[in-house]
Design a protein around this motif. Structure first.
Motif, mmCIF file in Angstrom:
data_model
loop_
_atom_site.group_PDB
_atom_site.id
_atom_site.type_symbol
_atom_site.label_atom_id
_atom_site.label_comp_id
_atom_site.label_asym_id
_atom_site.label_seq_id
_atom_site.Cartn_x
_atom_site.Cartn_y
_atom_site.Cartn_z
ATOM 1 N N GLU A 46 14.054 3.122 5.214
ATOM 2 C CA GLU A 46 14.029 4.467 4.909
ATOM 3 C C GLU A 46 14.058 4.057 3.240
ATOM 4 O O GLU A 46 13.423 5.080 2.484
ATOM 5 N N THR A 47 14.494 3.176 2.518
ATOM 6 C CA THR A 47 14.363 2.812 1.120
ATOM 7 C C THR A 47 12.930 2.796 0.792
ATOM 8 O O THR A 47 12.445 3.501 -0.244
ATOM 9 N N LEU A 48 12.272 2.047 1.591
ATOM 10 C CA LEU A 48 10.615 1.997 0.956
ATOM 11 C C LEU A 48 10.036 3.021 1.196
ATOM 12 O O LEU A 48 9.123 3.329 0.425
ATOM 13 N N ASN A 49 10.199 3.970 2.390
ATOM 14 C CA ASN A 49 9.457 5.236 2.564
ATOM 15 C C ASN A 49 10.069 6.371 2.077
ATOM 16 O O ASN A 49 9.414 7.493 2.290
ATOM 17 N N HIS A 50 11.353 6.317 1.241
ATOM 18 C CA HIS A 50 12.017 7.336 0.699
ATOM 19 C C HIS A 50 12.262 8.708 1.485
ATOM 20 O O HIS A 50 11.759 9.643 1.606
ATOM 21 N N ILE A 70 1.054 -8.821 19.979
ATOM 22 C CA ILE A 70 1.325 -9.384 18.650
ATOM 23 C C ILE A 70 0.171 -8.994 17.808
ATOM 24 O O ILE A 70 0.469 -8.771 16.598
ATOM 25 N N PHE A 71 -1.062 -9.103 18.394
ATOM 26 C CA PHE A 71 -2.212 -8.724 17.438
ATOM 27 C C PHE A 71 -2.365 -7.252 16.873
ATOM 28 O O PHE A 71 -2.175 -7.086 15.606
ATOM 29 N N GLU A 72 -1.661 -6.424 17.765
ATOM 30 C CA GLU A 72 -1.695 -4.944 17.123
ATOM 31 C C GLU A 72 -0.616 -4.742 16.512
ATOM 32 O O GLU A 72 -0.552 -3.996 15.353
ATOM 33 N N ASN A 73 0.692 -5.670 16.619
ATOM 34 C CA ASN A 73 1.844 -5.534 15.856
ATOM 35 C C ASN A 73 1.379 -6.035 14.248
ATOM 36 O O ASN A 73 1.673 -5.355 13.323
ATOM 37 N N SER A 74 0.664 -7.156 14.341
ATOM 38 C CA SER A 74 0.234 -7.781 13.027
ATOM 39 C C SER A 74 -0.385 -6.873 12.404
ATOM 40 O O SER A 74 -0.568 -6.739 11.060
ATOM 41 N N LYS A 75 -1.333 -5.877 12.939
ATOM 42 C CA LYS A 75 -2.288 -5.104 12.011
ATOM 43 C C LYS A 75 -1.217 -3.951 11.655
ATOM 44 O O LYS A 75 -1.600 -3.553 10.408
ATOM 45 N N LEU A 76 -0.322 -3.455 12.350
ATOM 46 C CA LEU A 76 0.578 -2.503 12.160
ATOM 47 C C LEU A 76 1.316 -2.825 10.812
ATOM 48 O O LEU A 76 1.560 -2.123 9.972
ATOM 49 N N LEU A 77 1.647 -4.173 10.786
ATOM 50 C CA LEU A 77 2.606 -4.913 9.612
ATOM 51 C C LEU A 77 1.541 -4.625 8.280
ATOM 52 O O LEU A 77 2.173 -4.508 7.437
ATOM 53 N N GLN A 92 4.014 9.807 7.002
ATOM 54 C CA GLN A 92 3.180 8.477 6.506
ATOM 55 C C GLN A 92 4.065 7.438 6.198
ATOM 56 O O GLN A 92 4.860 7.706 5.281
ATOM 57 N N TYR A 93 4.069 5.995 6.492
ATOM 58 C CA TYR A 93 5.046 5.326 6.256
ATOM 59 C C TYR A 93 4.097 3.757 6.311
ATOM 60 O O TYR A 93 3.080 3.707 6.843
ATOM 61 N N THR A 94 4.644 2.800 5.995
ATOM 62 C CA THR A 94 4.397 1.519 5.615
ATOM 63 C C THR A 94 5.427 0.518 6.215
ATOM 64 O O THR A 94 7.049 1.180 5.765
ATOM 65 N N LEU A 95 5.473 -0.219 6.877
ATOM 66 C CA LEU A 95 6.611 -1.272 7.106
ATOM 67 C C LEU A 95 7.082 -2.143 6.046
ATOM 68 O O LEU A 95 8.271 -2.401 5.918
ATOM 69 N N ILE A 96 6.121 -2.576 5.176
ATOM 70 C CA ILE A 96 6.655 -3.191 4.041
ATOM 71 C C ILE A 96 5.530 -2.852 2.999
ATOM 72 O O ILE A 96 4.473 -2.136 3.195
#
Length: 1006
Positions: A46-50, A70-77, A92-96
């Motif tokens: 929530e902090t990262l994506n306001h 795991i491969f798709e998760n890594s792309k998502l990351l 619209q969001y990013t995990l990191i």
């Protein structure tokens, strides 16, 4: 804070966490279960994506981002994403923070309990980036090998519900294991790329190293170098490569990362050119790909060109680049296409793979292309040259340098050109000097030589055998060649572990290759006529055809020095006997393997040979029919005769032998030898070099020149010890087993191993015998053993005794269980020894492939007339018992089947195959009937359910509920009853469906 020699893992864990706190990680001792982990992630998200999410939205997000892939998760990351909020608007969001990985939040937690539906594992230490678990660290006390932690991780990943497929743990990128003194790391991956002790697919394990390739083993030194927040962020965000075509995560090795950093820094500083000395087989293509992709995002660079020196390497490199990232580079069909892409502003054309010849033609004397390319003269271009020891010693280097004055050039080579091995000169004022790699590229940026690679286990050392008696050329050249062919036919099976691998034969000229090809035909026909059981080797041969007006062939021959010379000496190419011979060779090949191969389509022929050499597999463990095995065998190539082709730039893990009748020198010798030293597994301990020419002095000088180290160390590292030294090691290893048996008041006999008391003694026996077996198997691939040495080996440990001890090893391994500690140990460090670690080399080191098909063949011949190939029932059962491919639970099936065969009657192999299949199914159904009786089940209903499961490969829980319904049990008792039933059923269900998987049954496995 120091850790006692056998300190508890908990002490090491706390010390490690303190170290991470010193590296500015935030220690979160409040996060120890799944709920706390998710709530922490929610705050960071929530902090990262306001944004503020409702509980429903957050649960929806969790469901969307957690999966078993795991491969798709890594792309998502690593990429921006979106999902629909409660009101239907997209978020619209990013995990990191993927723009600046260092600006994320870094935390450390420990003893996280997965507490999922079926799993209650605890994980030692986990590193979080913005609340996402990205690194798992498993620690072991001093004295326990880190491999035990690797196996623990492997077991966790194969346990249903352990968190890797249905919680935030699905984002784990890499694992670290350590016992403080030894530290390793490896990538997470989906199951097919995450095999711990499977046949040929080991985990790719890494050790960290400094810029001089010195290993960093100690956990806390490792943490200082590898785990500072920005270093870890850079490793995950930049130096883990996601290979799209294989859906696989690959970590770059330390030396690859240093090379990329030096190139990027040189470009950033706009300083000078440079070259990377990384040995053949060290993964230069991945290194150059990563450098090119990082440059692709540099707005100050107009183009990045990766330049190879042969058409076949152009395709090979494009294939590799596109394997790392689909459609990352296109084919340049001709020079026109290259020029078009050079002038293009399309982002997809920023990285170009091309040949030095096409680039040279574009910059040639004609004005057509040079005028078109003028706009690039003021732009910054980067050229990365593969195998620059070959491609950069002609006029093209000067042409590129002159035409693109703002360009920077970087070269990769495994064998640099020094003054001693240079055959070209460059002018320096009124004098001339040898052209060298350093002279062309100004400075060496990083070095990782074959010496480093052998020490690290990234490539193999060499075993070199010289056949001195047939080395010298003589007036009786035909007789000499015949003797060489006969020698190869006599020893090839030993060199290649019974043809599990294949070989190249480097000949001096095209005429020599043709002569050898005909001699193999003749000599094998003679042997086959004398002995119907003789299995001919499958011989292929490849050399370039006459070029005439074919530009593609001319381009190929520019790097084929001997072949070009052979054709130049006989310019009447239209009637050249070499051409006729090659046409006949290709026709033989087409007849054997099928396909429309001819001289007009030479490229297809050449590529097919490469594919067959690369794709040879160690024999499958089971073939449905003898015909299926024969069909598989028929597609292989055993030996490929070459002159210049395939001796450089060609990688094949299943190629382990090089026969040499050619005067190799300097970089040519090292390149040719290096075709054999790709790592596969324990069955390939070294590259076999078998020499029939006088090159020993050249070999010693080449090793000295390209080793990168002084003195004798290189010879000792590169060349495996001679046979006698290996035999002495075998004798010492056997003596260790004898001493262990004596220490336990037992005779040195396989039958006495079972009388060893306690896990410690059994573990000691297993470690000693593994070394015996490893040395014995390696010696089987030495083809220079004298009769006296063979007798010596047989005396040290006779074959029957060896087989008996192998069976004892297997029995000991499968029979051992972890010893339980005392209920209240007075000494907290007095912990039980870990269970034994199975050595996969017992599967891999095998001159004879002992598989299902082989055993069926032995049973069929059990009563045959040929005493040499016949084995008794007891010997066959001993083989089955001694080989890990056969499960101990299956031994009673084999024993009962073989015991029930009529004595004195030889049976056809196909009949034995059919009879065993029928017997095995009856045996399994008999066991199902006994299980039904034991659990008081309706056998008729059980049989219907199992039959349906066998056909559909689907586990229906409701059918199991119906089976136990008559007992009227409460839910706890019913669940216990069902677990007990399935525990007994599963081993036989596995036998019933062979290698297939029953969907849904995993809940009862493990």
């Amino acid at each position: 804070m120091s850790v006692p020699p056998k300190a508890l893992e908990a002490d090491l864990e706390l010390e490690f966490i303190a170290k991470l706190q010193g590296l500015k990680y935030i220690y979160r001792d409040d996060i120890n279960d799944r709920l706390a982990l998710e709530q922490n992630f929610r705050q960071h998200f929530e902090t990262l994506n306001h944004v503020n999410l409702s509980d429903a939205e957050f649960n929806k997000l969790l469901i969307a981002i957690t999966s078993a892939d795991i491969f798709e998760n890594s792309k998502l990351l690593r990429t921006p994403n979106s999902f629909a909020r409660d009101d239907g608007t997209p978020l619209q969001y990013t995990l990191i923070n993927i723009k600046d990985w260092c600006k994320n939040n870094f935390e450390v937690i420990h003893q996280l309990r997965a507490n999922t539906t079926y799993s209650h594992q605890r994980y030692d230490v986990i590193l979080l980036i913005n609340g996402i678990p990205v690194v798992q660290v498993e620690l072991k006390r001093n004295g326990v090998q880190p491999r035990e932690a690797m196996r623990q991780i492997y077991d966790y990943k194969n346990t249903a519900g352990a968190g890797y497929d249905n919680s935030l743990l699905c984002f784990i990128q890499l694992f670290i294991v350590s016992n403080k003194k030894q530290t390793y790391y490896f990538a997470n991956n989906n199951k097919r790329h995450f095999n711990f002790a499977a046949k040929e697919k080991f985990l790719a394990i890494y050790q960290h190293a400094d810029k001089l390739n010195k290993k960093i083993d100690n956990l806390f030194d490792f943490a200082d170098q590898f785990l500072p927040k920005c270093s870890l962020a850079e490793m995950i965000g930049r130096y883990i490569v996601l290979i799209e075509t294989e859906k696989k995560l690959v970590l770059m090795r330390p030396y690859q990362i240093y090379a990329v950093k030096y190139i990027i820094e040189s470009i950033k500083q706009q300083t000078n050119n440079g070259y990377i000395w990384h040995t053949t087989g060290s993964g230069k293509t991945l290194t150059s790909f990563k450098a090119a992709t990082l440059l692709k995002d540099n707005p100050n660079i107009k183009k990045c060109l990766f330049v190879v020196d042969r058409k076949d390497l152009d395709k090979q490199t494009r294939d590799e680049f596109n394997k790392f990232q689909e459609n990352s580079v296109e084919e340049n069909i001709n020079t026109d296409a290259l020029v078009r892409r050079l002038l293009s502003d399309d982002y997809a054309d920023k990285v170009i793979v091309t040949t030095i010849q096409k680039l040279g033609r574009a910059l040639g004397k004609g004005r057509e292309y040079r005028d078109k390319l003028k706009p690039l003269r003021s732009q910054r271009l980067v050229f990365i040259f593969d195998e620059c020891h070959r491609s950069q010693f002609g006029k093209n280097h000067d042409a590129i340098k002159e035409y693109f004055p703002k360009s920077q050039m970087f070269g990769f080579t495994g064998t640099p050109i020094f003054a001693e091995n240079s055959n070209q000169e460059q002018s320096k004022g009124t004098e001339s000097a040898a052209k060298t790699t350093k002279g062309l590229f100004q400075c060496e940026l990083h070095r990782y030589t074959i010496t480093h690679a052998i020490e690290d286990g990234n490539v193999l050392p060499f075993h070199v055998t010289y056949f001195d008696e047939i080395t010298k050329k003589s007036s009786h050249e035909a007789k000499r060649k015949t003797a060489i062919v006969q020698s190869i036919l006599d020893s090839h099976d030993n060199s290649t572990a019974s043809r599990q691998f294949n070989a190249l034969f480097a000949t001096a000229t095209i005429n020599d290759a043709i002569a050898y090809y005909d001699l193999f035909k003749t000599e094998q026909a003679i042997r086959q006529q004398a002995n119907p059981e003789f299995r001919p080797l499958k011989i292929a041969c490849v050399f370039s055809p006459p070029a005439m007006d074919n530009l593609d062939i001319k381009q190929i021959q520019e790097d084929l020095e001997q072949e070009k010379q052979d054709y130049d000496s006989d310019p009447d190419s239209n009637h050249d006997p070499k051409k006729a011979a090659l046409e006949a060779i290709i026709a033989d090949y087409a007849a054997r393997y099928g396909g429309n191969f001819d001289l007009a389509n030479f490229d297809l022929y050449y590529q097919d040979i490469q594919t067959r050499i690369k794709n040879q597999q160690i024999a499958k463990t089971d073939f449905s029919t003898p015909a299926e095995r024969e069909k598989w065998e028929s597609q292989k190539i055993d030996i490929t005769l070459v002159v210049d082709m395939l001796l450089t730039g060609f990688d094949a893990k299943y190629l382990n032998t090089l026969y040499v009748d050619k005067n190799l020198r300097y970089h040519g010798l090292i390149q040719a030898f290096s075709r054999t030293n790709r790592v596969l597994n324990g069955s390939k301990p070294f590259g076999n070099i078998v020499v029939f020419s006088d090159i020993q002095a050249a070999q010693e000088r080449a090793i000295e020149l390209f080793s990168g180290v002084e003195g004798q160390q290189a010879q000792e590292t590169w060349i495996v010890e001679p046979a006698q030294a290996k035999i002495e090691k075998l004798a010492a290893a056997v003596e260790n087993v004898k001493q262990l048996m004596r220490k336990n008041d037992l005779d040195f006999s396989p039958s006495q191993v079972t009388n060893l008391r306690g896990n410690r003694a059994k573990l000691e026996f297993m470690e000693h015998f593994k070394q015996v077996k490893r040395l014995e198997r390696q010696l089987e691939q030495y083809i220079d053993l004298s009769p006296a040495q063979k007798d010596q080996i047989a005396t040290i440990l006779p074959a029957e005794e060896l087989l008996g001890f192998k069976a004892a090893y297997m029995t000991t391994f499968h029979g051992m269980k972890p010893e339980k500690p005392a209920e209240k140990p007075t000494d907290p460090t007095d912990l039980p020894d870990p269970p034994p670690e199975f050595d996969p080399e017992f599967v891999l080191f095998s001159t004879v492939v002992i598989d299902y098909d082989y055993i069926i063949d032995l049973i069929a011949k059990m009563n045959g007339e040929n005493v040499r190939t016949r084995k008794t029932k007891e010997q066959i059962l001993e083989l089955i018992k001694s080989d890990p491919k056969f499960l101990p639970e299956d031994y009673p099936i084999w024993e009962e089947f073989i015991g029930g065969l009529a004595p004195g009657v030889e049976v056809e192999k196909a009949d034995i195959h059919r009879q065993f299949g029928e017997f095995k199914e009856k045996f399994v159904w008999r066991e199902f009937a006994l299980i039904a009786k034991q659990h008081d089940l309706d056998y008729g209903q059980l049989k219907i359910w199992i039959t349906e499961m066998q056909k559909s490969l689907y586990f229906d829980q409701t059918r199991l509920d119906d089976l136990v319904a008559p007992f009227g049990l409460g839910w706890k008792a019913r669940a216990a009853k069902q677990r007990a039933i399935m525990r007994d059923l599963i081993p036989y269900l596995r036998r019933l469906v062979e290698d297939q998987v029953i969907n849904g049954i995993a809940v009862y496995e493990g």
